[in-house]
Design an enzyme around this catalytic site. Structure first.
Site, PDB file in Angstrom:
ATOM      1  N   ARG A  19      -7.047   6.746 -11.703  1.00 15.01           N
ATOM      2  CA  ARG A  19      -5.869   5.899 -11.506  1.00 15.01           C
ATOM      3  C   ARG A  19      -5.745   4.886 -12.661  1.00 15.01           C
ATOM      4  O   ARG A  19      -6.711   4.243 -13.066  1.00 15.01           O
ATOM      5  CB  ARG A  19      -6.000   5.150 -10.182  1.00 15.01           C
TER       6      ARG A  19
ATOM      7  N   GLY B 234      -3.290   1.571 -13.855  1.00 11.72           N
ATOM      8  CA  GLY B 234      -2.307   0.623 -13.322  1.00 11.72           C
ATOM      9  C   GLY B 234      -1.267   0.235 -14.360  1.00 11.72           C
ATOM     10  O   GLY B 234      -1.061   0.927 -15.361  1.00 11.72           O
TER      11      GLY B 234
ATOM     12  N   THR C 164       0.557  -9.278 -12.593  1.00 12.47           N
ATOM     13  CA  THR C 164      -0.694  -9.037 -11.892  1.00 12.47           C
ATOM     14  C   THR C 164      -0.359  -8.577 -10.474  1.00 12.47           C
ATOM     15  O   THR C 164       0.749  -8.789  -9.992  1.00 12.47           O
ATOM     16  CB  THR C 164      -1.568 -10.307 -11.880  1.00 12.47           C
ATOM     17  N   GLY C 165      -1.328  -7.955  -9.834  1.00 10.93           N
ATOM     18  CA  GLY C 165      -1.100  -7.474  -8.477  1.00 10.93           C
ATOM     19  C   GLY C 165      -1.096  -5.954  -8.440  1.00 10.93           C
ATOM     20  O   GLY C 165      -1.627  -5.298  -9.333  1.00 10.93           O
TER      21      GLY C 165
ATOM     22  N   THR D 184      -6.089  -9.286 -12.344  1.00 10.57           N
ATOM     23  CA  THR D 184      -5.968  -9.096 -13.793  1.00 10.57           C
ATOM     24  C   THR D 184      -5.805 -10.418 -14.521  1.00 10.57           C
ATOM     25  O   THR D 184      -5.194 -11.338 -13.977  1.00 10.57           O
ATOM     26  CB  THR D 184      -4.697  -8.255 -14.050  1.00 10.57           C
TER      27      THR D 184
ATOM     28  N   THR E 282      -7.910  -5.687 -17.382  1.00  7.07           N
ATOM     29  CA  THR E 282      -8.285  -5.600 -15.968  1.00  7.07           C
ATOM     30  C   THR E 282      -9.247  -4.448 -15.696  1.00  7.07           C
ATOM     31  O   THR E 282      -9.284  -3.474 -16.460  1.00  7.07           O
ATOM     32  CB  THR E 282      -7.016  -5.373 -15.109  1.00  7.07           C
TER      33      THR E 282
ATOM     34  N   SER F  25     -13.050  -8.691 -11.635  1.00  9.15           N
ATOM     35  CA  SER F  25     -11.758  -8.016 -11.724  1.00  9.15           C
ATOM     36  C   SER F  25     -11.374  -7.682 -13.156  1.00  9.15           C
ATOM     37  O   SER F  25     -10.297  -7.147 -13.394  1.00  9.15           O
ATOM     38  CB  SER F  25     -10.683  -8.884 -11.083  1.00  9.15           C
TER      39      SER F  25
HETATM   40  C1  SD4 Z   1      -3.577  -2.988 -11.512  1.00 11.21           C
HETATM   41  N1  SD4 Z   1      -2.196  -4.902 -11.907  1.00 11.21           N
HETATM   42  O1  SD4 Z   1      -4.442  -2.268 -11.986  1.00 11.21           O
HETATM   43  C2  SD4 Z   1      -3.552  -4.427 -11.936  1.00 11.21           C
HETATM   44  C3  SD4 Z   1      -4.464  -5.196 -11.073  1.00 11.21           C
HETATM   45  C4  SD4 Z   1      -4.190  -6.654 -10.997  1.00 11.21           C
HETATM   46  O2  SD4 Z   1      -4.543  -8.725 -10.077  1.00 11.21           O
HETATM   47  O3  SD4 Z   1      -3.326  -7.185 -11.557  1.00 11.21           O
HETATM   48  N2  SD4 Z   1      -4.848  -7.444 -10.267  1.00 11.21           N
HETATM   49  O4  SD4 Z   1      -2.767  -2.622 -10.671  1.00 11.21           O
END
Ligand code: SD4
Length: 333
Positions: free
Chosen positions: A221, A223, A244-245, A193, A211, A86
């Site tokens: 894309r 993030g 994160t997320g 991330t 990330t 990741s």
């Molecule tokens: C994203 N926030 O690219 C990042 C991915 C992430 O845990 O945090 N993953 O949307």
């Protein structure tokens, strides 16, 4: 389907990649650890890969490194680990099979740098730092970011490993493109991330976030992680936060900035993370399908973490310990 949780969950795998924390604490049991006045330095970072990142950051701080060096070098550990799917090398690619990386960094003076949609460079956080230190800009993207990295001595490397390629092949077989949340075992996604926050012995703060983003994302894309205020924010007078997320939800609410602003108004880091999650619940339609986690740190060395869905954890290094803590969440299982 590829399942990162299972991979890091086996003791053998944990041993191999050196992720074994000294202990794992659940949200309800974490109070005794956190209610002690945390002695500086303090480091916290998202997910279990935070354990090795924290350990490196702490080692550096204890050896007199700057807090900026500590946050950068800490997150470089997961970036350089091909088994970590990741972040950095071996990251899960986009829908077209290309690994594209996002990263940002902020220092205690309010300086900030980021790169997004960067290919072929293992350590985007270091390019982000160079953007911060060597240009008048904050964010470089795509080919321009790559050109800047190459001009500044970074080596071009293939980021897609045989293992991450295999995951991608499985992913495209599914054909239906749908980003997934990371809390449900059978719907495990590919976005974890690392965001890392640190405060040193002089109470100066810095943060870094890096990330490979959302696995299977549409090409191009970007993030929240490279966007200052979304994936990361540091205000040395107040505190720091990282996210994160599913980045889209964080971007729509400028999450990390929001957490710091709540702290500015007097919220503890824990309250601030909870309020920022509530803002997402309140404002973002469809939030229940996704995961978001915030971690935060204030000038006093208090820490907090909260997520939308269960399953978020973070690594906290303080008082001579480096522990993995299960964060509390808005939705319950
Ligand atoms: C994203 N926030 O690219 C990042 C991915 C992430 O845990 O945090 N993953 O949307």
């Amino acid at each position: 389907m590829y399942n990162r949780r299972k991979f890091i969950g086996s003791a053998a795998a944990l041993g191999i990649i050196g992720l074994l924390p000294s202990k794992i604490v659940s949200a309800g049991k974490r109070k005794p650890f956190l209610s002690k006045a945390n002695k500086f330095p303090i480091i916290l970072s998202t997910w279990s890969h935070g354990i090795v990142a924290n350990a490196e950051s702490m080692r550096l701080l204890e050896n007199g490194a700057s807090v900026l060096d500590a946050v950068e070098k800490g997150v470089m550990i997961p970036e350089g680990d091909p088994k970590n799917h990741s972040v950095g090398l071996g990251g899960i690619p986009d829908r077209d099979g290309k690994v594209t990386l996002d990263a940002s960094i902020m220092d205690s003076e309010g300086n900030a740098g980021g790169v997004c949609f960067l290919e072929d460079i293992v350590h985007p956080v270091s390019v982000a730092r160079m953007v911060m230190e060597k240009t008048p800009h904050v964010l470089l993207a795509g080919k321009g970011a790559l050109q800047f990295a190459l001009e500044n001595g970074f080596k071009r490397e293939k980021l897609l490993t045989p293992e991450s390629k295999k995951v991608w092949e499985q992913m495209i077989k599914r054909k239906n493109y749908e980003p997934r949340i990371n809390w449900e075992e059978k719907h495990n996604d590919f976005h974890d991330t690392i965001g890392l926050l640190a405060i040193d012995g002089s109470a100066d703060m810095a943060g870094a976030c890096t990330t490979s983003g959302l696995g299977g994302k549409v090409r191009g894309r970007v993030g929240d992680s490279p966007i200052i205020g979304a994936g990361l924010f540091v205000d040395n007078e107040i505190g720091a936060a990282t996210a994160t997320g599913m980045g889209e939800l964080v971007m729509k609410t400028l999450g990390s900035f929001l957490v710091v602003e709540f702290m500015r108004k007097g919220a503890s880091p824990q309250e601030a993370c909870e309020k920022a999650i509530l803002r997402i619940v309140d404002k973002v339609v469809g939030h229940e399908k996704y995961q978001i986690g915030f971690i935060a740190l204030n000038k006093k060395g208090e820490t907090g973490a909260y997520s939308l869905q269960p399953g978020f954890n973070y690594a906290l290094s303080a008082n001579g310990e480096n522990v993995l803590i299960n964060a509390d969440s808005y939705f319950r299982k």
